[in-house]
Motif scaffolding. Structure first.
Motif, PDB file in Angstrom:
ATOM      1  N   HIS A 187       0.828  -1.244  -0.137  1.00 31.15           N
ATOM      2  CA  HIS A 187       0.114   0.001   0.096  1.00 31.15           C
ATOM      3  C   HIS A 187       0.815   1.230   0.143  1.00 31.15           C
ATOM      4  O   HIS A 187       1.969   1.273   0.556  1.00 31.15           O
ATOM      5  CB  HIS A 187      -0.765  -0.179   1.091  1.00 31.15           C
ATOM      6  CG  HIS A 187      -1.964  -1.371   1.144  1.00 31.15           C
ATOM      7  ND1 HIS A 187      -3.030  -1.212   0.646  1.00 31.15           N
ATOM      8  CD2 HIS A 187      -1.716  -2.492   1.645  1.00 31.15           C
ATOM      9  CE1 HIS A 187      -3.714  -2.304   0.683  1.00 31.15           C
ATOM     10  NE2 HIS A 187      -2.907  -3.120   1.275  1.00 31.15           N
ATOM     11  N   GLN A 219      -6.860   1.619  -8.781  1.00 35.27           N
ATOM     12  CA  GLN A 219      -7.086   1.077  -7.510  1.00 35.27           C
ATOM     13  C   GLN A 219      -6.057  -0.210  -7.308  1.00 35.27           C
ATOM     14  O   GLN A 219      -5.546  -0.335  -6.094  1.00 35.27           O
ATOM     15  CB  GLN A 219      -8.155   0.800  -6.902  1.00 35.27           C
ATOM     16  CG  GLN A 219      -9.322   1.931  -7.301  1.00 35.27           C
ATOM     17  CD  GLN A 219      -9.957   2.477  -6.063  1.00 35.27           C
ATOM     18  OE1 GLN A 219     -10.014   1.471  -5.054  1.00 35.27           O
ATOM     19  NE2 GLN A 219     -10.474   3.632  -5.642  1.00 35.27           N
ATOM     20  N   LYS A 233      -4.070   5.677  -4.318  1.00 30.03           N
ATOM     21  CA  LYS A 233      -4.787   4.827  -3.752  1.00 30.03           C
ATOM     22  C   LYS A 233      -4.678   3.540  -4.267  1.00 30.03           C
ATOM     23  O   LYS A 233      -5.376   2.492  -4.126  1.00 30.03           O
ATOM     24  CB  LYS A 233      -6.247   4.889  -4.023  1.00 30.03           C
ATOM     25  CG  LYS A 233      -6.725   6.347  -3.377  1.00 30.03           C
ATOM     26  CD  LYS A 233      -8.148   6.651  -3.655  1.00 30.03           C
ATOM     27  CE  LYS A 233      -8.417   7.819  -3.030  1.00 30.03           C
ATOM     28  NZ  LYS A 233     -10.013   8.238  -3.312  1.00 30.03           N
ATOM     29  N   ASN A 287      -4.867   8.946  -8.744  1.00 26.68           N
ATOM     30  CA  ASN A 287      -6.069   8.100  -8.447  1.00 26.68           C
ATOM     31  C   ASN A 287      -6.771   7.317  -9.230  1.00 26.68           C
ATOM     32  O   ASN A 287      -7.823   6.821  -9.107  1.00 26.68           O
ATOM     33  CB  ASN A 287      -6.879   8.896  -7.423  1.00 26.68           C
ATOM     34  CG  ASN A 287      -6.276   9.416  -6.208  1.00 26.68           C
ATOM     35  OD1 ASN A 287      -5.664   8.748  -5.483  1.00 26.68           O
ATOM     36  ND2 ASN A 287      -6.412  10.667  -5.943  1.00 26.68           N
TER      37      ASN A 287
END
Length: 114
Positions: free
Chosen positions: A61, A101, A66, A98
């Protein structure tokens, strides 16, 4: 006063590795990946959390954006991170931080974005 920036690693199972990571092939590969991330200023600041699932696959992550980066097993580290660099240099500038994902760099010669 100083707060160290450290990468958080969460592992469900490390394939039987219970004591010293260096004594097992998977543990040594995982330590090599962590070491590589720690040596590079960009990766050290961008990757904030790493999860190792039951199959030994790694999901990272990021600090900015994101994206969930599906790294796969800690093999071919240089090649996978080169593909991820390509993603940040050639895809993000056109699509935005963004836009995606999920980014999968697990397989050879592929960057799969969703």
């Amino acid at each position: 006063r100083y707060t160290a920036r450290v990468l958080l690693v969460d592992a469900v199972s490390l394939g039987g590795v219970e004591q010293n990571l260096k004594e097992h092939a998977y543990g040594a590969a995982l330590l090599a990946l962590l070491s590589h991330i720690d040596r590079d200023p960009f990766w050290r600041s961008q990757i904030t959390y790493m999860r190792v699932n039951e199959q030994g696959k790694i999901v990272m992550h990021t600090q900015i954006g994101k994206q969930r980066i599906e790294f796969g097993t800690p093999e071919a580290i240089e090649e996978k991170l080169a593909r991820l660099t390509l993603f940040y240099k050639q895809i993000i500038p056109y699509r935005g931080w963004n836009a995606y994902q999920r980014v999968n760099i697990e397989f050879d010669n592929q960057i799969v974005c969703e």
